[in-house]
Design a protein around this motif. Structure first.
Motif, mmCIF file in Angstrom:
data_model
loop_
_atom_site.group_PDB
_atom_site.id
_atom_site.type_symbol
_atom_site.label_atom_id
_atom_site.label_comp_id
_atom_site.label_asym_id
_atom_site.label_seq_id
_atom_site.Cartn_x
_atom_site.Cartn_y
_atom_site.Cartn_z
ATOM 1 N N MET A 25 0.863 -1.176 0.114
ATOM 2 C CA MET A 25 0.017 0.094 0.245
ATOM 3 C C MET A 25 0.856 1.175 -0.031
ATOM 4 S SD MET A 25 -3.431 -0.351 0.069
ATOM 5 C CE MET A 25 -4.157 0.947 1.306
ATOM 6 N N ARG A 26 0.814 1.923 -1.073
ATOM 7 C CA ARG A 26 1.395 3.330 -1.043
ATOM 8 C C ARG A 26 0.362 4.469 -0.673
ATOM 9 N NH1 ARG A 26 5.837 3.582 -3.689
ATOM 10 N NH2 ARG A 26 5.622 5.854 -4.729
ATOM 11 N N VAL A 27 0.432 5.132 0.376
ATOM 12 C CA VAL A 27 -0.524 6.013 1.016
ATOM 13 C C VAL A 27 0.130 7.306 1.009
ATOM 14 C CG1 VAL A 27 -1.940 6.641 3.084
ATOM 15 C CG2 VAL A 27 -1.273 4.257 2.554
ATOM 16 N N ALA A 28 -0.562 8.065 0.089
ATOM 17 C CA ALA A 28 -0.312 9.743 0.031
ATOM 18 C C ALA A 28 -0.995 10.356 1.448
ATOM 19 C CB ALA A 28 -0.544 10.247 -0.892
ATOM 20 N N PHE A 29 -0.661 11.390 1.767
ATOM 21 C CA PHE A 29 -1.344 12.156 2.893
ATOM 22 C C PHE A 29 -1.485 13.533 2.735
ATOM 23 C CE2 PHE A 29 -1.581 13.892 7.195
ATOM 24 C CZ PHE A 29 -2.125 12.970 7.868
ATOM 25 N N GLU A 83 -2.001 19.671 14.323
ATOM 26 C CA GLU A 83 -1.347 18.769 14.988
ATOM 27 C C GLU A 83 -2.256 17.376 14.895
ATOM 28 O OE1 GLU A 83 0.714 16.728 18.131
ATOM 29 O OE2 GLU A 83 1.142 18.505 16.489
ATOM 30 N N PHE A 84 -3.665 17.566 14.743
ATOM 31 C CA PHE A 84 -4.563 16.536 14.542
ATOM 32 C C PHE A 84 -4.068 15.560 13.362
ATOM 33 C CE2 PHE A 84 -8.239 14.452 12.928
ATOM 34 C CZ PHE A 84 -9.019 14.334 13.971
ATOM 35 N N ALA A 85 -3.727 16.233 12.263
ATOM 36 C CA ALA A 85 -3.309 15.491 11.111
ATOM 37 C C ALA A 85 -1.903 14.837 11.656
ATOM 38 C CB ALA A 85 -3.113 16.549 9.662
ATOM 39 N N ARG A 86 -1.006 15.535 12.012
ATOM 40 C CA ARG A 86 0.391 15.029 12.388
ATOM 41 C C ARG A 86 0.463 13.753 13.106
ATOM 42 N NH1 ARG A 86 3.936 13.890 15.828
ATOM 43 N NH2 ARG A 86 2.554 14.487 17.712
ATOM 44 N N ILE A 87 -0.724 13.658 14.072
ATOM 45 C CA ILE A 87 -0.660 12.394 14.711
ATOM 46 C C ILE A 87 -1.030 11.198 13.928
ATOM 47 C CG2 ILE A 87 -1.967 11.455 16.551
ATOM 48 C CD1 ILE A 87 -2.088 14.050 18.146
ATOM 49 N N ALA A 88 -2.019 11.608 12.964
ATOM 50 C CA ALA A 88 -2.380 10.364 12.136
ATOM 51 C C ALA A 88 -1.379 9.785 11.184
ATOM 52 C CB ALA A 88 -3.575 10.743 11.361
ATOM 53 N N LEU A 89 -0.563 11.143 10.679
ATOM 54 C CA LEU A 89 0.619 10.586 9.764
ATOM 55 C C LEU A 89 1.373 9.959 10.491
ATOM 56 C CD1 LEU A 89 2.307 11.122 7.156
ATOM 57 C CD2 LEU A 89 2.891 13.233 8.132
ATOM 58 N N ALA A 90 2.005 10.184 11.483
ATOM 59 C CA ALA A 90 3.096 9.463 12.473
ATOM 60 C C ALA A 90 2.723 7.858 12.686
ATOM 61 C CB ALA A 90 3.044 10.232 13.826
ATOM 62 N N ALA A 91 1.182 7.767 12.992
ATOM 63 C CA ALA A 91 0.715 6.561 13.179
ATOM 64 C C ALA A 91 0.828 5.670 11.761
ATOM 65 C CB ALA A 91 -0.633 6.364 13.635
ATOM 66 N N ILE A 92 0.599 6.256 10.658
ATOM 67 C CA ILE A 92 0.530 5.515 9.447
ATOM 68 C C ILE A 92 2.092 5.085 9.030
ATOM 69 C CG2 ILE A 92 0.333 5.987 6.822
ATOM 70 C CD1 ILE A 92 -2.023 7.785 7.526
ATOM 71 N N ALA A 93 3.004 6.177 9.257
ATOM 72 C CA ALA A 93 4.219 5.781 9.143
ATOM 73 C C ALA A 93 4.903 4.805 10.101
ATOM 74 C CB ALA A 93 5.219 6.947 9.212
ATOM 75 N N ASP A 94 4.617 4.872 11.395
ATOM 76 C CA ASP A 94 4.824 3.667 12.379
ATOM 77 C C ASP A 94 4.228 2.368 12.052
ATOM 78 O OD1 ASP A 94 6.248 5.738 13.390
ATOM 79 O OD2 ASP A 94 4.583 5.929 15.288
ATOM 80 N N ALA A 95 2.971 2.418 11.270
ATOM 81 C CA ALA A 95 2.529 1.028 10.958
ATOM 82 C C ALA A 95 2.968 0.358 9.762
ATOM 83 C CB ALA A 95 1.091 1.447 10.635
ATOM 84 N N GLY A 96 4.003 1.222 9.322
ATOM 85 C CA GLY A 96 4.993 0.470 8.064
ATOM 86 C C GLY A 96 4.184 0.795 6.784
ATOM 87 N N PHE A 97 3.342 1.593 6.585
ATOM 88 C CA PHE A 97 2.990 1.934 5.119
ATOM 89 C C PHE A 97 3.920 3.017 4.453
ATOM 90 C CE2 PHE A 97 -0.889 0.652 7.322
ATOM 91 C CZ PHE A 97 -1.595 -0.226 6.475
ATOM 92 N N VAL A 98 3.996 2.735 3.051
ATOM 93 C CA VAL A 98 4.806 3.629 2.383
ATOM 94 C C VAL A 98 4.026 4.969 2.062
ATOM 95 C CG1 VAL A 98 5.900 3.750 0.166
ATOM 96 C CG2 VAL A 98 5.900 1.718 1.243
ATOM 97 N N VAL A 99 4.753 5.963 2.680
ATOM 98 C CA VAL A 99 4.040 7.462 2.158
ATOM 99 C C VAL A 99 4.879 8.111 1.461
ATOM 100 C CG1 VAL A 99 3.284 9.567 3.556
ATOM 101 C CG2 VAL A 99 3.272 7.264 4.822
ATOM 102 N N PRO A 100 4.618 8.229 0.103
ATOM 103 C CA PRO A 100 5.515 8.643 -1.053
ATOM 104 C C PRO A 100 5.325 10.289 -1.145
ATOM 105 C CG PRO A 100 3.496 7.877 -1.974
ATOM 106 C CD PRO A 100 3.512 7.492 -0.663
#
Length: 322
Positions: free
Chosen positions: A1-5, A10-27
């Motif tokens: 899964m390639r997940v753009a964001f 701050e609300f969004a930053r917390i979500a981005l951190a969780a997505i990255a920590d879960a191992g999804f590729v954020v291009p």
């Protein structure tokens, strides 16, 4: 899964951190342009941009996304960057720009939004504040498949969260941000597994959380005391509720309704001593618990009264100076 964001605060930053920590590729990350902030009004990057840079994720900051709009050049550059990123999904959280059709259709699986309410209640810009202001007992987070409407897309996941009696927009924001981060990771895993299910929003129960207008931030003593107390919590930390006292704008950060005092015209100072400051409202009375003078810090009523004590029986302007 390639997940753009796409997100900004701050609300969004917390979500981005969780997505990255879960191992999804954020291009690629889309976020608002740097804005002047602080006393020096220096340009500051958004919380999402700062995290993206720390994670070495490419960042695009278009001023607009409409290909035929004022910022068409920015939009074309963002389109090229997003197309080159080849995302399977775009996750959107408090981004701040309306997504036109070309954005919604570019990712293979479309765009998911993290919305801080239980849809269809509180569609719109300020769901956290409006839920507190309305006296809702609970709220929550909905992960939604985005369409061209205002928060009208199909629901994918949702979870409720109680609103505590002392919650402010700040404290509720933090709990909802954490919940949203957990739910969006679950949604992405379900999408990768092909098990994500869409449910249309019901037509009943639709409400709109309109953007906070600074004119709303003035205390109107003619309102119900309980309503004013809820608005105090809903507007903490921004924009903060204020009222006029002797020509000075005073911020009100904590307040409690009281029904043990005789009625008086709205705005009448009922108690101003013994560490207490109580003002009559259109219905009931309001005890002002924590206040802030211009240039000062937040203090309790006792400390506030040492330097600025109104006279019992005096009247405060009915709507913060109106």
């Amino acid at each position: 899964m390639r997940v753009a964001f796409a997100g900004t605060p701050e609300f969004a930053r917390i979500a981005l951190a969780a997505i990255a920590d879960a191992g999804f590729v954020v291009p690629l990350v889309l976020t608002q342009p740097d804005r002047p902030a602080g006393r020096g009004l220096k340009l500051q990057a958004s919380p999402v941009k700062r995290l993206a840079q720390a994670l070495r994720i490419a960042v695009a900051q278009p001023q607009g996304l409409r290909l035929d709009g004022r910022f068409a050049g920015d939009a074309r550059a963002a389109r090229d960057a997003l197309a080159a990123a080849r995302p399977d999904l775009l996750v959107v959280a408090a981004y701040g720009l309306i997504l036109p059709r070309w954005v919604l259709e570019l990712p293979r699986l479309g765009c998911l939004n993290i919305h801080a309410s239980l849809l269809p209640r509180w569609r719109g810009a300020a769901p956290i504040q409006r839920a507190i202001e309305a006296g809702d007992a609970s709220t929550g987070v909905t992960i939604m498949q985005m369409d061209e409407g205002l928060d009208t897309g199909d629901m994918l996941l949702a979870q409720a969260l109680p609103i505590a009696a002392d919650d402010t927009a700040a404290t509720l924001h933090d709990r909802l941000a954490a919940l949203g981060a957990r739910l969006v990771v679950q949604a992405l895993r379900d999408a990768a597994a092909g098990t994500l299910r869409r449910t249309p929003q019901p037509p009943e129960g639709v409400t709109y959380a309109r953007k906070i207008d600074r004119r709303e931030a003035r205390v109107d003593w003619r309102a119900d005391a309980a309503q004013i107390a809820r608005r105090v919590r809903a507007f903490d930390p921004a924009p903060g509720l204020h009222f006029e006292l002797d020509g000075e704008s005073v911020k009100l950060w904590r307040a409690a309704p009281r029904d043990d005092l005789p009625p008086a015209p709205a705005g009448t100072v009922l108690v101003a001593g013994g560490g207490r400051l109580v003002v009559a409202c259109g219905r009931g009375a309001l005890e002002l618990v924590e206040l802030q003078r211009p240039g000062g810090r937040r203090v309790g009523a006792a400390a506030f009264l040492q330097s600025r004590a109104p006279t019992p029986g005096s009247r405060l302007p009915p709507a913060g100076g109106d």
